[in-house]
Design an enzyme around this catalytic site. Structure first.
Site, short mmCIF file in Angstrom:
data_model
loop_
_atom_site.label_atom_id
_atom_site.label_comp_id
_atom_site.label_asym_id
_atom_site.label_seq_id
_atom_site.Cartn_x
_atom_site.Cartn_y
_atom_site.Cartn_z
N ALA A 73 39.29 39.67 36.56
CA ALA A 73 39.00 39.69 38.18
C ALA A 73 39.08 41.18 38.56
O ALA A 73 38.43 41.48 39.87
CB ALA A 73 40.41 39.20 38.69
N THR A 74 39.51 42.16 37.86
CA THR A 74 39.21 43.47 38.24
C THR A 74 37.77 43.87 38.29
O THR A 74 37.43 44.37 39.29
CB THR A 74 40.06 44.52 37.21
OG1 THR A 74 41.21 44.09 37.01
CG2 THR A 74 39.86 45.87 37.50
N ASN A 153 49.71 37.58 44.14
CA ASN A 153 50.21 37.92 42.77
C ASN A 153 51.69 38.33 42.81
O ASN A 153 52.32 38.08 41.54
CB ASN A 153 49.42 38.63 42.05
CG ASN A 153 49.26 39.93 42.55
OD1 ASN A 153 48.64 39.93 43.82
ND2 ASN A 153 49.63 41.12 41.95
N GLN A 181 44.76 34.52 41.30
CA GLN A 181 46.16 33.56 41.05
C GLN A 181 46.07 32.11 41.51
O GLN A 181 46.56 31.29 41.20
CB GLN A 181 47.16 34.27 41.97
CG GLN A 181 47.65 35.61 41.60
CD GLN A 181 48.73 35.55 40.17
OE1 GLN A 181 48.94 34.50 39.82
NE2 GLN A 181 48.44 36.52 39.64
N ALA A 202 40.49 34.59 33.66
CA ALA A 202 40.77 33.17 32.73
C ALA A 202 42.16 33.30 32.17
O ALA A 202 43.07 32.31 32.05
CB ALA A 202 39.99 33.36 31.45
N HIS A 203 42.78 34.49 31.99
CA HIS A 203 44.09 34.61 31.49
C HIS A 203 45.36 34.33 32.58
O HIS A 203 46.47 34.21 32.13
CB HIS A 203 44.47 36.03 30.71
CG HIS A 203 44.66 37.13 31.72
ND1 HIS A 203 45.90 37.65 32.09
CD2 HIS A 203 43.71 37.79 32.62
CE1 HIS A 203 45.56 38.73 32.85
NE2 HIS A 203 44.40 38.99 33.01
N THR A 242 26.44 42.05 25.94
CA THR A 242 26.44 40.86 25.07
C THR A 242 27.83 39.92 25.52
O THR A 242 28.96 40.30 25.75
CB THR A 242 26.40 41.29 23.50
OG1 THR A 242 25.60 41.83 23.20
CG2 THR A 242 26.70 39.93 22.54
N CYS A 329 57.37 49.46 39.81
CA CYS A 329 56.19 48.48 39.55
C CYS A 329 55.97 48.56 38.02
O CYS A 329 56.28 49.64 37.30
CB CYS A 329 54.75 48.85 40.20
SG CYS A 329 53.64 47.72 40.22
C1 LIG Z 1 45.69 39.47 37.52
C2 LIG Z 1 45.09 39.75 38.75
C3 LIG Z 1 43.73 40.71 38.79
C4 LIG Z 1 43.33 41.66 37.85
O1 LIG Z 1 43.06 40.79 36.65
P1 LIG Z 1 42.50 41.31 35.16
O2 LIG Z 1 42.27 40.27 34.35
O3 LIG Z 1 43.57 42.36 34.94
O4 LIG Z 1 41.12 42.19 35.51
C5 LIG Z 1 43.37 40.77 40.15
N1 LIG Z 1 43.70 40.13 41.04
C6 LIG Z 1 44.80 39.34 41.07
C7 LIG Z 1 45.39 38.54 42.27
C8 LIG Z 1 45.47 39.21 40.03
O5 LIG Z 1 46.63 38.30 40.14
#
Ligand SMILES: *Cc1c(COP(=O)(O)O)cnc(C)c1O
Length: 413
Positions: A73-74, A153, A181, A202-203, A242, A329
């Protein structure tokens, strides 16, 4: 029951075993490079990537070609925000975001400011929601983009994304939403939501780390982005490099799984969350619920237990439970949570805040255990005769005033 009990599912979730199983052949048997599709191993890898793309697209009601795989997501947020503004050819632009966004949105915004663009950071109300009239007033002729997340989050508050998208489009701008989220937990029809760009990781939904996606709406008005990584031209030239084939396969599987179990899982998480909250607030008077009382992620509980320093709680339970606080934090900065500050929570209550993120693999037994242990420790810390009491300064807060502002949990929900 195994310790520590993991209740930090907003930071990351464990991989679902079915996800790992789906990934494994792509490390050894099917290790090809999907860009080498002229031979069989490359072709097999390419097929796997396209199946996963369709699975991720299906989760949100998108077309497969609208899904761009990234590292998370970053990266997706950076590609959306920086990539869009960079098409503006040095013309100063204006963008709008909210104070409770993830750093992965706020920092790219700051980068834009350094480049000479203007950024409006909208305040939020005590539940963490942006006022739509305030949003309307923030537009200028040069506003090109608005970025507001769906599910927060930290406090779990869920924003009315479709309504926000309408306002944004009425003003002729594009709308990006960080759905990291929300995805896999809330049913998402991306076309109905009307977002133009959306980020995923994904995580956060029982898939592997280091893989995510950016949804880029196709159709008119055409969205142009400047790639933030150039090279071999993968992912429609928007994201060279890749493909992380095992990661992509795992992401696809995670998307498929969460789509299947979403409804039932939400009910289960809600039950566990309510059990946790009810147990705590029934045993400890004056517990404050942070975030929206009803419009919130099912697995999210963010509370402040007045007079109970959360850093002390975290240290005490370091090996027993994995939980978080907004006080110091978890990341590299030692700033108190910008989200809790943005909802106007007094510093004394920020210092007493705990974030509990319940997920797919938590059990009722674990929830009852955590509730019991938190209650015991909070009662011990609240007892003025208890040794090593760190709470002295917190005892000095003007309590009734705080309680008036922050409706205490025994009400509603
Ligand atoms: C975890 C999170 C991210 C960052 O995701 P990464 O996998 O660390 O790049 C960005 N936005 C939200 C709302 C998140 O919860």
């Amino acid at each position: 029951m195994k310790l520590p009990i993991y209740l930090d599912c907003h930071a990351t979730t464990p991989c679902d075993p079915a996800v790992v199983e789906a990934m494994l052949p792509y490390f050894t048997t099917f290790f090809g490079n999907p860009s080498s599709r002229h031979h069989l191993p490359g072709h097999q890898a390419e097929e796997a990537v396209e199946i996963a793309r369709a699975q991720v697209a299906a989760l949100i009601g998108a077309m497969p070609k609208e899904i761009i795989f990234t590292s998370g997501a970053t990266e997706s947020n950076n590609l959306a925000i920086r990539g869009l503004i960079e098409t503006a050819n040095k013309k100063p632009c204006h963008v709008i975001t909210a104070a409770t966004e993830h750093h992965a949105v706020l920092e790219p915004m700051r980068h834009l400011e350094r480049l000479g663009h203007r950024v409006t950071v909208l305040p939020v109300d005590k539940h963490g929601l942006v006022d739509l009239n305030r949003l309307r007033e923030a537009f200028r002729p040069e506003t090109v983009l608005v970025s507001i997340m769906m599910a927060n989050n930290e406090i779990g508050t869920i924003a009315p994304v479709a309504e926000i998208a309408n306002v944004v489009h009425e003003h002729g701008a594009l709308f990006h939403s960080d759905l990291a989220q929300a995805a896999g937990k809330i049913s998402i029809d991306i076309k109905k939501l009307g977002v133009d760009l959306a980020s995923f990781a994904a995580h956060k939904m029982y898939g592997p780390k280091g893989i995510g996606a950016l949804y880029v709406r196709s159709g008119l008005p055409t969205i142009r982005l400047v790639a933030q990584m150039s090279g071999g031209g993968q992912e429609r030239r928007w994201r060279s490099g890749t493909h992380n084939v095992p990661g992509i396969v795992g992401f696809g599987k995670a998307a498929e799984l969460s789509q299947k179990v979403m409804k039932e899982e939400a009910k289960c998480l809600e039950g566990l969350r309510n059990l946790l909250f009810d147990s705590i607030k029934n045993a400890l008077p004056r517990v404050v619920l942070n975030g929206h009382p009803t419009h919130r992620l099912m697995g999210n509980l963010n509370i402040s237990i007045p007079f109970v320093d959360s850093e002390t709680i975290l240290a005490t339970f370091r090996k027993e439970m994995a939980i978080s606080s907004g006080a110091a934090c978890t990341s590299t900065t030692n700033e108190p949570s910008h989200v809790l500050r943005a909802i106007g929570l007094p510093t004394d209550l920020i210092r007493c805040s705990l974030r509990l993120g319940i997920g797919r693999f938590n059990t009722e037994e674990e929830i009852l255990y955590v509730a019991q242990r938190l209650i015991e420790e909070a009662q011990r810390l609240r007892n003025p005769t208890s040794a090593k009491n760190k709470q002295v300064s917190i005892h000095e807060i003007n309590y009734p005033e705080v309680l008036d502002d922050y409706r205490i949990s025994q009400s509603r929900e």
